[in-house]
Motif scaffolding. Structure first.
Motif, PDB file in Angstrom:
ATOM      1  N   LEU A 103       2.289  -0.031   6.677  1.00 17.95           N
ATOM      2  CA  LEU A 103       1.850   1.332   6.379  1.00 17.95           C
ATOM      3  C   LEU A 103       0.387   1.558   6.704  1.00 17.95           C
ATOM      4  O   LEU A 103       0.005   2.662   7.072  1.00 17.95           O
ATOM      5  CB  LEU A 103       2.121   1.670   4.910  1.00 17.95           C
ATOM      6  N   ARG A 104      -0.421   0.528   6.585  1.00 20.36           N
ATOM      7  CA  ARG A 104      -1.823   0.684   6.907  1.00 20.36           C
ATOM      8  C   ARG A 104      -1.992   1.016   8.385  1.00 20.36           C
ATOM      9  O   ARG A 104      -2.702   1.941   8.746  1.00 20.36           O
ATOM     10  CB  ARG A 104      -2.605  -0.585   6.542  1.00 20.36           C
ATOM     11  N   GLU A 105      -1.355   0.266   9.252  1.00 21.50           N
ATOM     12  CA  GLU A 105      -1.437   0.516  10.695  1.00 21.50           C
ATOM     13  C   GLU A 105      -0.811   1.862  11.049  1.00 21.50           C
ATOM     14  O   GLU A 105      -1.343   2.613  11.862  1.00 21.50           O
ATOM     15  CB  GLU A 105      -0.756  -0.619  11.471  1.00 21.50           C
ATOM     16  N   TYR A 106       0.326   2.163  10.431  1.00 22.02           N
ATOM     17  CA  TYR A 106       0.998   3.444  10.668  1.00 22.02           C
ATOM     18  C   TYR A 106       0.061   4.596  10.315  1.00 22.02           C
ATOM     19  O   TYR A 106      -0.078   5.549  11.071  1.00 22.02           O
ATOM     20  CB  TYR A 106       2.284   3.514   9.835  1.00 22.02           C
ATOM     21  N   ARG A 107      -0.610   4.466   9.181  1.00 25.42           N
ATOM     22  CA  ARG A 107      -1.532   5.517   8.727  1.00 25.42           C
ATOM     23  C   ARG A 107      -2.668   5.703   9.715  1.00 25.42           C
ATOM     24  O   ARG A 107      -3.041   6.831  10.045  1.00 25.42           O
ATOM     25  CB  ARG A 107      -2.092   5.171   7.339  1.00 25.42           C
ATOM     26  N   GLY A 154      -4.961   9.382  13.786  1.00 23.00           N
ATOM     27  CA  GLY A 154      -5.488   9.726  15.107  1.00 23.00           C
ATOM     28  C   GLY A 154      -4.684  10.835  15.760  1.00 23.00           C
ATOM     29  O   GLY A 154      -5.251  11.763  16.358  1.00 23.00           O
ATOM     30  N   LEU A 155      -3.368  10.762  15.640  1.00 20.62           N
ATOM     31  CA  LEU A 155      -2.506  11.806  16.208  1.00 20.62           C
ATOM     32  C   LEU A 155      -2.770  13.150  15.543  1.00 20.62           C
ATOM     33  O   LEU A 155      -2.789  14.184  16.209  1.00 20.62           O
ATOM     34  CB  LEU A 155      -1.034  11.443  16.025  1.00 20.62           C
ATOM     35  N   LYS A 156      -2.949  13.108  14.235  1.00 19.86           N
ATOM     36  CA  LYS A 156      -3.237  14.343  13.491  1.00 19.86           C
ATOM     37  C   LYS A 156      -4.489  15.003  14.043  1.00 19.86           C
ATOM     38  O   LYS A 156      -4.501  16.202  14.337  1.00 19.86           O
ATOM     39  CB  LYS A 156      -3.424  14.020  12.003  1.00 19.86           C
TER      40      LYS A 156
END
Length: 111
Positions: free
Chosen positions: A46-50, A55-57
């Motif tokens: 979840l840390r990497e996903y976040r 960045g995408l956001k």
């Protein structure tokens, strides 16, 4: 331009420069994060996903993809809060919208 983008917002975020805006769109397309997001989800990281979805956001908001940016923001906050089941359940919808956005932008830039 394309239905998923608010051009006025994107231009405003790019100092009303069409050239800079197009450059940012090209960078957004070149920086495809699909495989990285899939890998982070599969690893339950979840840390990497976040980090990736954050960045995408931000980059999607710069180019005026406001609705997609909001989807990414929701995923970022769910990941931040450790809500893996929520992230997992909404991941496919995020990826669908991401691909749709990239397809629309690619057709626009290519055309």
């Amino acid at each position: 331009i394309c239905p998923s983008v608010d051009l006025a917002t994107g231009l405003a975020n790019c100092m009303d420069s069409k050239e800079f805006y197009i450059e940012m769109v090209k960078e957004f397309l070149a920086g495809d994060k699909s495989s990285e997001l899939e890998a982070a989800l599969n690893d339950e990281d979840l840390r990497e996903y976040r980090v990736i979805v954050h960045g995408l956001k931000s980059t999607s908001l710069v180019i005026g993809a406001v609705e997609f940016s909001e989807l990414a923001k929701a995923q970022e906050f769910a990941a931040r809060d450790g809500k893996f089941d929520e992230v997992k359940s909404k991941h496919a919808a995020l990826m669908f919208e991401y691909r749709k956005l990239c397809d629309e932008l690619g057709a626009w830039i290519g055309g």
